[in-house]
Design a protein around this motif. Structure first.
Motif, PDB file in Angstrom:
ATOM      1  N   ALA A  71       5.476   8.815   2.999  1.00 38.74           N
ATOM      2  CA  ALA A  71       5.826   9.043   1.790  1.00 38.74           C
ATOM      3  C   ALA A  71       5.066  10.830   1.706  1.00 38.74           C
ATOM      4  N   THR A  72       6.123  11.649   1.012  1.00 36.20           N
ATOM      5  CA  THR A  72       5.636  13.211   0.646  1.00 36.20           C
ATOM      6  C   THR A  72       4.864  13.102  -0.669  1.00 36.20           C
ATOM      7  N   ALA A  73       4.667  14.123  -1.352  1.00 34.24           N
ATOM      8  CA  ALA A  73       3.189  13.659  -2.354  1.00 34.24           C
ATOM      9  C   ALA A  73       3.958  14.137  -3.602  1.00 34.24           C
ATOM     10  N   GLU A  74       5.210  13.726  -3.472  1.00 34.86           N
ATOM     11  CA  GLU A  74       6.285  14.308  -4.347  1.00 34.86           C
ATOM     12  C   GLU A  74       6.744  12.748  -4.702  1.00 34.86           C
ATOM     13  N   GLU A  75       7.456  12.488  -3.829  1.00 37.88           N
ATOM     14  CA  GLU A  75       8.340  11.372  -4.108  1.00 37.88           C
ATOM     15  C   GLU A  75       7.219   9.934  -4.321  1.00 37.88           C
ATOM     16  N   LEU A  76       5.034  10.335  -3.957  1.00 42.59           N
ATOM     17  CA  LEU A  76       4.593   9.763  -4.684  1.00 42.59           C
ATOM     18  C   LEU A  76       4.500   9.360  -6.136  1.00 42.59           C
ATOM     19  N   ALA A  77       4.654  10.967  -6.556  1.00 43.58           N
ATOM     20  CA  ALA A  77       3.524  10.564  -7.879  1.00 43.58           C
ATOM     21  C   ALA A  77       5.498  10.920  -8.924  1.00 43.58           C
ATOM     22  N   ARG A  78       6.627  10.532  -8.466  1.00 39.59           N
ATOM     23  CA  ARG A  78       7.749  10.023  -9.433  1.00 39.59           C
ATOM     24  C   ARG A  78       7.666   9.014  -9.262  1.00 39.59           C
ATOM     25  N   LEU A  79       6.866   7.856  -8.172  1.00 36.78           N
ATOM     26  CA  LEU A  79       7.404   6.770  -7.674  1.00 36.78           C
ATOM     27  C   LEU A  79       6.463   5.510  -8.966  1.00 36.78           C
ATOM     28  N   GLU A  80       5.098   6.622  -8.942  1.00 33.93           N
ATOM     29  CA  GLU A  80       4.332   5.614 -10.056  1.00 33.93           C
ATOM     30  C   GLU A  80       4.481   4.455  -9.556  1.00 33.93           C
ATOM     31  N   ASP A  81       3.734   3.377  -7.991  1.00 32.60           N
ATOM     32  CA  ASP A  81       4.321   1.662  -8.430  1.00 32.60           C
ATOM     33  C   ASP A  81       3.056   1.647  -7.668  1.00 32.60           C
ATOM     34  N   VAL A  82       2.541   0.538  -6.887  1.00 29.12           N
ATOM     35  CA  VAL A  82       1.518   0.245  -6.377  1.00 29.12           C
ATOM     36  C   VAL A  82       2.267  -1.267  -5.199  1.00 29.12           C
ATOM     37  N   CYS A  83       1.609  -1.378  -4.087  1.00 31.12           N
ATOM     38  CA  CYS A  83       1.898  -1.526  -2.944  1.00 31.12           C
ATOM     39  C   CYS A  83       2.045  -2.783  -3.086  1.00 31.12           C
ATOM     40  N   ALA A  84       3.765  -3.531  -2.535  1.00 33.70           N
ATOM     41  CA  ALA A  84       4.624  -4.889  -2.952  1.00 33.70           C
ATOM     42  C   ALA A  84       3.215  -5.857  -1.998  1.00 33.70           C
ATOM     43  N   VAL A  85       2.670  -5.582  -1.528  1.00 37.12           N
ATOM     44  CA  VAL A  85       1.726  -6.412  -0.387  1.00 37.12           C
ATOM     45  C   VAL A  85      -0.098  -6.372  -0.364  1.00 37.12           C
ATOM     46  N   CYS A  86      -0.442  -5.968  -0.898  1.00 35.59           N
ATOM     47  CA  CYS A  86      -1.643  -5.148  -1.495  1.00 35.59           C
ATOM     48  C   CYS A  86      -1.646  -5.502  -3.653  1.00 35.59           C
TER      49      CYS A  86
END
Length: 395
Positions: free
Chosen positions: A339-354
């Motif tokens: 995942a790119t930094a832009e996608e992670l910044a836009r997502l602002e979510d947590v991992c659904a597993v941990c």
């Protein structure tokens, strides 16, 4: 005069024209080849020369400095006969391929019982680790310490004492149940008197042993009592200390925790696998130069033991298994892009597993984001997305 002029003209026109001019690169290649022969002459010199100048480690330093330069120079300016030698070697190798395959098959069949014995030996992890450590410590004792026959045993005992202290501190830090009593059952409040008394005595024994151990270490290092015959050099302490820290089980479990605290994104939560490869690679690399140094000092039996156990067995089985596990883990994740930094910044979510924050993640074909290690664990049980339960389809 006419005859002389004709002969002179023919010589100039025919003979000299057929002699190809020597190129500057060919001259450099010939010079490099001759210099290589000259610089390799010390390897054929009598052993007493280097012993008188500086010992086996002068030869090791000379090798590390000169051999890489010679290899790179000959690679950049190869002589004309190098390709011919390579072609001849390839042709000879193709002719000997079938006989060599037969010989290797016979040797592999004969080596199979020994390989089973090696695997059984490595399954006894504590015993095999202690044997590896003793061999390395003894080799360093013979190479770096003069007249120090028991330095390796002193060092190993001292390192084991430190390990015991670290284990006790770690047990205290991770302990959850501080009650001195033991219940009869898990959900019962009735105290088991015998087990409680045993637990109290055991905990007090551990505490007293730890205090006595720390006091002994401080007195030994501060007053230098009992260290008259213990005089390790800096190089000896550095090699044995690094080898012990990277081979002892206690520290092998602690180093990945420290790596996890540093949060290196490139490791993607697989610090244990990466550190396993690094630790086994470094310990094998530390043992490799000891073999020629021992052979140079005519310690043939110890050189053979270090070569077999610490280089061949340790490198082939433990390092090989760690590399296989790491490559399998990386191969299972290779299909999923980062995942790119832009996608992670836009997502602002947590991992659904941990349910942890994501500074780095892998993206599934169904556009779901997971930690790389979490996704790898899910792939070990199912080939479907943990959120939408769809099978992964890659274009």
């Amino acid at each position: 005069m006419g005859m002389i002029s004709r002969v002179r003209g023919r010589i100039r026109s025919d003979s000299f024209s057929k002699i190809p001019p020597v190129k500057s690169e060919d001259k450099i290649a010939n010079i490099v080849w001759l210099l290589s022969l000259v610089l390799l002459l010390p390897f054929w010199a009598p052993r007493g020369l280097f012993v008188a100048l500086g010992g086996a480690w002068l030869m090791a330093a000379y090798t590390c400095l000169v051999v890489p330069v010679l290899i790179s120079a000959n690679y950049k300016y190869p002589a004309r006969w190098y390709p011919a030698v390579v072609k001849l070697a390839q042709k000879t190798g193709r002719r000997l391929k079938a006989p060599c395959a037969c010989v290797l098959g016979v040797l592999k069949t004969a080596y199979a019982p020994l390989e089973r014995a090696e695997r059984i030996f490595l399954q006894m992890n504590n015993l095999s680790t202690m044997v590896f450590q003793l061999l390395i410590f003894t080799a360093c004792d013979r190479l770096f310490v003069s007249k120090g026959k028991l330095t390796s045993l002193y060092s190993l005992m001292f390192y084991n004492v430190i390990t015991y202290s670290v284990n006790y501190v770690r047990e205290i830090c991770t302990k959850e149940d501080w009650s001195p009593y033991v219940n009869v059952t898990r959900h019962s409040r009735v105290k088991h008197l015998a087990m409680s008394a045993t637990k109290i005595v055991l905990e007090w024994t551990k505490a007293v042993t730890f205090i006595v151990t720390i006091t002994f270490i401080l007195l030994t290092l501060g007053l230098e009592q009992g260290l008259e015959h213990y005089s390790p050099t800096f190089l000896y302490t550095a090699i044995t200390g690094i080898y012990y820290l990277l081979s002892e089980k206690t520290f092998i479990e602690l180093w990945p925790i420290a790596l996890s605290a540093m949060k290196f994104e490139r490791l993607e939560g697989m610090e244990v696998m990466y550190f396993g490869v690094w630790a086994r690679g470094i310990t094998t690399a530390l043992a490799v130069p000891l073999v020629p140094a021992l052979a140079w000092c005519e310690r043939w039996r110890l050189a053979v033991l270090v070569m077999y156990f610490c280089v061949f067995v340790h490198g082939r089985h433990r390092l090989g298994e760690a590399l296989v596990k790491l490559n399998e883990a990386r191969g299972s994740l290779a299909r999923f892009r980062r995942a790119t930094a832009e996608e992670l910044a836009r997502l602002e979510d947590v991992c659904a597993v941990c349910l942890g924050g994501m500074r780095s993640a892998r993206v599934t074909p169904c556009a779901h984001f997971f930690h790389a290690d979490c996704l790898r664990r899910c792939l070990a049980t199912s080939d479907r997305c943990p959120i939408c339960v769809r099978p992964y389809v890659f274009c």
